[in-house]
Write a protein that holds these residues in place. Structure first.
Motif, PDB file in Angstrom:
ATOM      1  N   UNK A  14       3.324 116.473 -13.486  1.00  0.00           N
ATOM      2  CA  UNK A  14       4.188 116.475 -14.661  1.00  0.00           C
ATOM      3  C   UNK A  14       4.016 117.791 -15.403  1.00  0.00           C
ATOM      4  N   UNK A  15       5.065 118.262 -16.059  1.00  0.00           N
ATOM      5  CA  UNK A  15       4.922 119.494 -16.841  1.00  0.00           C
ATOM      6  C   UNK A  15       3.929 119.293 -17.973  1.00  0.00           C
ATOM      7  N   UNK A  16       3.314 120.395 -18.390  1.00  0.00           N
ATOM      8  CA  UNK A  16       2.393 120.305 -19.516  1.00  0.00           C
ATOM      9  C   UNK A  16       3.143 119.851 -20.755  1.00  0.00           C
ATOM     10  N   UNK A  17       2.554 118.970 -21.558  1.00  0.00           N
ATOM     11  CA  UNK A  17       3.226 118.535 -22.786  1.00  0.00           C
ATOM     12  C   UNK A  17       3.431 119.701 -23.734  1.00  0.00           C
ATOM     13  N   UNK A  18       4.549 119.691 -24.425  1.00  0.00           N
ATOM     14  CA  UNK A  18       4.890 120.790 -25.312  1.00  0.00           C
ATOM     15  C   UNK A  18       4.037 120.776 -26.575  1.00  0.00           C
ATOM     16  N   UNK A  19       3.653 119.576 -27.024  1.00  0.00           N
ATOM     17  CA  UNK A  19       2.870 119.435 -28.250  1.00  0.00           C
ATOM     18  C   UNK A  19       1.526 118.782 -27.951  1.00  0.00           C
ATOM     19  N   UNK A  20       0.575 119.027 -28.832  1.00  0.00           N
ATOM     20  CA  UNK A  20      -0.758 118.475 -28.679  1.00  0.00           C
ATOM     21  C   UNK A  20      -0.948 117.192 -29.458  1.00  0.00           C
ATOM     22  N   UNK A  21      -2.196 116.821 -29.650  1.00  0.00           N
ATOM     23  CA  UNK A  21      -2.546 115.622 -30.393  1.00  0.00           C
ATOM     24  C   UNK A  21      -2.330 115.829 -31.884  1.00  0.00           C
ATOM     25  N   UNK A  22      -1.934 114.764 -32.562  1.00  0.00           N
ATOM     26  CA  UNK A  22      -1.723 114.841 -34.011  1.00  0.00           C
ATOM     27  C   UNK A  22      -3.054 114.926 -34.742  1.00  0.00           C
ATOM     28  N   UNK A  23      -3.085 115.762 -35.749  1.00  0.00           N
ATOM     29  CA  UNK A  23      -4.186 115.797 -36.705  1.00  0.00           C
ATOM     30  C   UNK A  23      -3.680 115.173 -37.998  1.00  0.00           C
ATOM     31  N   UNK A  39       0.764 114.079 -40.877  1.00  0.00           N
ATOM     32  CA  UNK A  39       0.257 114.550 -39.591  1.00  0.00           C
ATOM     33  C   UNK A  39       0.777 115.950 -39.323  1.00  0.00           C
ATOM     34  N   UNK A  40      -0.046 116.737 -38.672  1.00  0.00           N
ATOM     35  CA  UNK A  40       0.373 118.041 -38.155  1.00  0.00           C
ATOM     36  C   UNK A  40       0.218 118.001 -36.640  1.00  0.00           C
ATOM     37  N   UNK A  41       1.297 118.327 -35.932  1.00  0.00           N
ATOM     38  CA  UNK A  41       1.298 118.305 -34.472  1.00  0.00           C
ATOM     39  C   UNK A  41       1.623 119.713 -33.999  1.00  0.00           C
ATOM     40  N   UNK A  42       0.657 120.344 -33.344  1.00  0.00           N
ATOM     41  CA  UNK A  42       0.808 121.751 -32.987  1.00  0.00           C
ATOM     42  C   UNK A  42       1.539 121.923 -31.657  1.00  0.00           C
ATOM     43  N   UNK A  43       2.408 122.908 -31.650  1.00  0.00           N
ATOM     44  CA  UNK A  43       3.123 123.314 -30.454  1.00  0.00           C
ATOM     45  C   UNK A  43       2.173 124.048 -29.520  1.00  0.00           C
TER      46      UNK A  43
END
Length: 458
Positions: free
Chosen positions: A36-45, A380-384
């Motif tokens: 699968x392609x790498x997810x565009x966003x990471x885990x939420x803080x 929440x902040x979700x980083x690209x």
């Protein structure tokens, strides 16, 4: 690039789930597997704002203190105030500073209302039927709010130069009186008495944009009870033509509305989030302001908020929605022609995300997300992750380039002693299960000292 370096006085919680859902076609099912392609966003803080009864309905981003990064503002329906969370410069946020506004604010908008070069604030206050204006002192602190009466139950507010005199006026959508309420700026950040125009049944969200290409901002709204959107074209002097309506679908209950040039034809298209249909509806503009039948794309269960940005860096505008039922965010990627496909869904780590916005919070050149989680009183902040900064070492929680016992103790300190957050958070998810906890510390110890498997971060 340090994404999350310290808690900064705010309770910091890592999302309990890292949900990424990729569409599967018939060609994907076979004897050989394709990665699968790498997810565009990471885990939420996730940050707690300040009180158990905050109920943040809306979130917005702006550089409030003039330090060239994006700060965050929430409109808190439970505490009748706005919270200012200043960016530390790396995408982490300082503790909330709160300013009283009217009762039950449902929206906050930032703009330079008095022409002094900094961002002021305006809120739409649903119960007191007014708009609160807070002037920036120039350093990200704010004067006591001044209130201006509008129609009944204003859900949202927007700033634009409606009358072409060079300053920013305010427009509110009033859900119970079904009106656009306009407040014209005298030029110094004070406003004339309200002027009202008909909007539509249950006017929920307001958005000002030049729909017909004449350089004047027009009025649009999502009409929650009318199952349609309204467009009132500006004559250029702040007066408006009769309102036109366009259906969003039977029982659609449209919530958010915003504009972007989605098909690269140099005019602004309209996007509406339909909360009861769990989708978005796109109205493509022919350049003259005429829009036809909308094109629908699935979003998420209970989709409510929406925003647009070039999330994958390919030169076109993508869309994100906040979905209240699964408590996640859906990313819809533009193929370059204005057609969209779901890239995935990402947990917000909070409850009932009503609103979201996008900005480059960590200064790495891509668009991140911030979400207001109403029922958990958090944001929440979700980083690209599309930037090069994501080349971290899995298991290297303290960011020193190696994986050892210090990373295990770093995780324990973070989870149980209020220590600094991992950098980035994904680096500490050694067992790859989507959460940061004691199991990641024991996984690293097993890997380093007992011959266990190597870390497998998501």
């Amino acid at each position: 690039m340090a994404l999350l370096s310290k808690a900064c006085g705010i309770q910091l919680i890592i999302a309990s789930m890292f949900a990424v859902i990729f569409p599967v076609s018939a060609e994907d099912i076979g004897t050989s597997a394709t990665a699968a392609p790498d997810p565009l966003f990471g885990m939420a803080t996730v940050y707690t704002i300040y009180a158990a009864s905050t109920f943040p309905w809306f979130i917005s981003a702006a550089d409030l203190d003039g330090d060239a990064d994006f700060d965050l503002i929430t409109a808190n329906g439970g505490t009748n105030d706005v919270s200012i969370m200043k960016n530390n410069g790396d995408g982490t946020f300082a503790g909330a500073v709160n300013y009283a506004v009217g009762t039950y604010p449902g929206c906050v908008f930032s703009a330079d209302l008095d022409g002094d070069g900094d961002k002021d604030l305006a809120t739409a206050n649903r119960t007191t039927d007014n708009v609160s204006v807070l002037m920036n002192n120039g350093d990200g602190t704010f004067a006591t709010s001044v209130d201006y009466g509008v129609g009944d139950n204003p859900y949202s507010v927007f700033a634009a130069d409606l009358d072409g005199d060079g300053d920013l006026d305010l427009a509110a959508s009033c859900s119970s009186s079904d009106q656009f309420s306009l407040l014209f700026n005298y030029g110094d950040g004070t406003f004339a008495s309200v002027v009202n125009y008909w909007a539509g049944d249950g006017a929920r969200c307001i958005h000002c944009a030049d729909i017909n290409g004449d350089s004047y901002p027009d009025l649009t709204s999502s009409n929650f009870l009318g199952y349609n959107i309204a467009i009132a074209l500006n004559f250029g002097d702040g007066t408006f033509a009769s309102t036109s309506y366009y259906s969003t679908g039977s029982n659609s209950y449209p919530s958010a509305i915003f504009s972007a040039d989605l098909d690269k034809d140099s005019d602004l298209d309209l996007v509406v989030v339909n909360t009861n249909l769990d989708d978005i509806a796109i109205f493509f503009n022919d350049g003259s302001g005429a829009i036809g039948t909308p094109v629908h794309y699935p979003a998420g269960d209970g989709a409510y908020g929406g925003c647009s940005a070039d999330f994958d860096g390919d030169g076109d505008i993508d869309i994100a929605t906040s979905n209240r039922m699964p408590d996640d965010v859906t990313i819809l990627l533009n193929n370059g022609t204005g057609a969209f496909v779901s890239e995935g869904a990402y947990s917000t780590g909070g409850l009932t995300p009503y609103s979201l916005c996008s900005a480059d919070f960590d200064g790495d050149g891509d668009f991140d997300l911030a979400v207001a989680n109403s029922d958990s009183h958090t944001f929440s902040v979700i980083f690209n992750q599309s930037g090069p900064y994501q080349n971290f070492v899995c298991g290297d929680a303290n960011g020193n380039g190696t994986v050892n016992i210090l990373d295990a103790t770093f995780i324990i300190s973070y989870r149980f002693k209020g220590g600094p957050a991992p950098n980035p958070v994904e680096a500490a998810d050694a067992n790859g299960n989507g959460t940061i906890n004691i199991l990641d510390a024991t996984y690293i110890i097993s890997y380093r000292f007992k011959g266990g498997p190597a870390p497998i971060c998501p």
